[in-house]
Design an enzyme around this catalytic site. Structure first.
Site, PDB file in Angstrom:
ATOM      1  N   GLU A  23       0.862  -1.230   0.321  1.00  0.00           N
ATOM      2  CA  GLU A  23       0.115   0.030   0.100  1.00  0.00           C
ATOM      3  C   GLU A  23       0.785   1.331  -0.065  1.00  0.00           C
ATOM      4  O   GLU A  23       1.748   1.382   0.774  1.00  0.00           O
ATOM      5  CB  GLU A  23      -0.934  -0.070   1.150  1.00  0.00           C
ATOM      6  CG  GLU A  23      -1.824  -1.125   1.181  1.00  0.00           C
ATOM      7  CD  GLU A  23      -2.866  -0.957   2.331  1.00  0.00           C
ATOM      8  OE1 GLU A  23      -2.916  -0.274   3.304  1.00  0.00           O
ATOM      9  OE2 GLU A  23      -3.757  -1.989   2.625  1.00  0.00           O
ATOM     10  N   HIS A  48      -8.090   1.496   1.799  1.00  0.00           N
ATOM     11  CA  HIS A  48      -7.780   1.063   3.433  1.00  0.00           C
ATOM     12  C   HIS A  48      -8.704   1.910   4.285  1.00  0.00           C
ATOM     13  O   HIS A  48      -8.091   2.695   5.208  1.00  0.00           O
ATOM     14  CB  HIS A  48      -6.372   1.014   3.697  1.00  0.00           C
ATOM     15  CG  HIS A  48      -6.091   0.206   4.998  1.00  0.00           C
ATOM     16  ND1 HIS A  48      -4.748  -0.449   4.937  1.00  0.00           N
ATOM     17  CD2 HIS A  48      -6.821  -0.079   5.890  1.00  0.00           C
ATOM     18  CE1 HIS A  48      -4.892  -1.029   6.181  1.00  0.00           C
ATOM     19  NE2 HIS A  48      -6.056  -1.040   6.787  1.00  0.00           N
TER      20      HIS A  48
END
Length: 373
Positions: free
Chosen positions: A232, A255
């Site tokens: 990420e 997220h």
């Protein structure tokens, strides 16, 4: 800090710091902990603590706190919303409308009522999801490696394979321990009920993303909602790439499962409160790695003694107090695994000689003290 810090950058920022608060993208490694001897406690303003070397923190007498409940509802509501969105192909319909295409059709659209939701991991989030899904008329089954009380009409599956075969929606809610890396394999994706949905809002390391891509493109999996990824970006606005981009009926979110204003406010209040309680009182209730001690204030000084959990340590500690003519007003000891934690209130200021002698006990991990004058 506006974004995550890593490695040398984090070490430099922590020089002279006693307390550290982080989010999920800052990694507190053994190297960081060893380079920052003044660091006394760490608060993870999120659910997970897999970004912290908890073992190293424990061996250095550093309590770690997190917010295990604060964003539970936010995650659950997003799961429910995405299940409905997938069942009604809302993202695909929105894309067509944005492109100026009117495609009014019931083809492939379903109610979630009467469908079976399989929950893998029946902890705080999984169990609350169970309750909300039932209120929508879904049938709920779950699988967990630990014995868990089934809520409402939820039914426990004896094996994961049993759950996969009967679930129209599979929602993953396992933790980020290293052994869960690649937990949801290609074989499991292939074992899912044909045309089922897969939801992953727990940890990015859990799902074999290439296998999921193949399952979606073959049509075996009818849709997926993914909020977490193996890699990420560290900061908002950074470039993102995934093998699932461009596939129909796939919802990708950055997220944000717990990213509601309500959850963030509660996380901030909860974790900050835990850090303050430790800093001011040595309280470790709900620490993920330190024995839980919380007692009312008394005396002039409070001594915090982190030590190896072996027989006789408290006797040695109290002998030192006695040798220094210190009167113990209140004392509490708790142990957890290989470590112990003793909090002692005394009726005088803690002298440097007293602290030094406690530090020199072979079982001592860390000693600190709080003065009330």
């Amino acid at each position: 800090m506006a974004g995550a810090l890593d490695g040398a950058e984090l070490i430099e920022a922590l020089q002279g710091m006693d307390i550290l608060g982080i989010r999920s993208r800052t990694y507190v490694t053994d190297e960081v902990i060893k380079a920052c001897p003044q660091l006394s406690t760490v608060g993870a303003f999120c659910i997970g603590t897999n970004q912290i070397d908890v073992g190293s923190a424990t061996s250095h007498g550093i309590p770690v706190f997190n917010a295990p409940f604060s964003n539970t509802r936010s995650v659950v509501e997003l799961v429910i919303a995405e299940i409905i969105a997938l069942a009604r192909h809302l993202t695909d319909q929105n894309s067509k409308m944005q492109a100026g295409i009117w495609m009014k059709s019931a083809t492939g659209a379903h109610e979630v009522r009467g469908r079976t939701l399989g929950i893998v991991g029946y902890g705080n989030i999984g169990s609350q999801l169970s309750v909300l899904a039932e209120s929508l008329g879904m049938r709920v089954v779950f699988y967990d490696i630990a014995d868990k009380l089934a809520l409402g009409n939820a039914v426990r599956c004896e094996t994961l394979d049993e759950l996969l075969k009967i679930s129209d929606v599979v929602s993953l809610h396992v933790d980020g321990r290293e052994s869960n890396t690649g937990f949801f394999t290609r074989d499991m994706i292939e074992a899912m009920k044909p045309r089922a949905f897969l939801m992953n809002l727990c940890r990015g390391i859990v799902v074999d993303m290439d296998a999921l891509k193949d399952g979606l493109e073959s049509g075996h999996i009818a849709g997926a909602a993914i909020d977490v990824f193996p890699q990420e970006p560290a900061n908002s606005g950074d470039e993102f790439s995934s093998v699932l981009q461009g596939i129909d009926n796939v919802i990708l979110t950055p997220h944000i499962g717990g990213s509601t204003l309500e959850a963030q406010e509660d996380i901030g209040r909860f974790v900050a409160g835990k850090l303050l309680d430790y800093s001011h009182f040595g309280a470790t209730a709900m620490s993920v790695n330190t024995p839980g001690v919380q007692m009312d204030a008394s005396g002039i000084s409070r001594i915090l003694h982190h030590h190896a959990n072996v027989p006789g340590v408290l006797a040695k500690v109290n002998t030192i107090y006695s040798d220094h003519g210190v009167n113990v007003e209140t004392q509490q000891l708790a142990t957890k695994g290989s470590v112990g934690y003793a909090v002692t209130d005394i009726d005088s200021l803690a002298s440097d000689d007293l602290i030094h002698e406690l530090e020199n006990l072979p079982e001592t991990i860390r000693v600190s003290h709080i003065s009330r004058v």
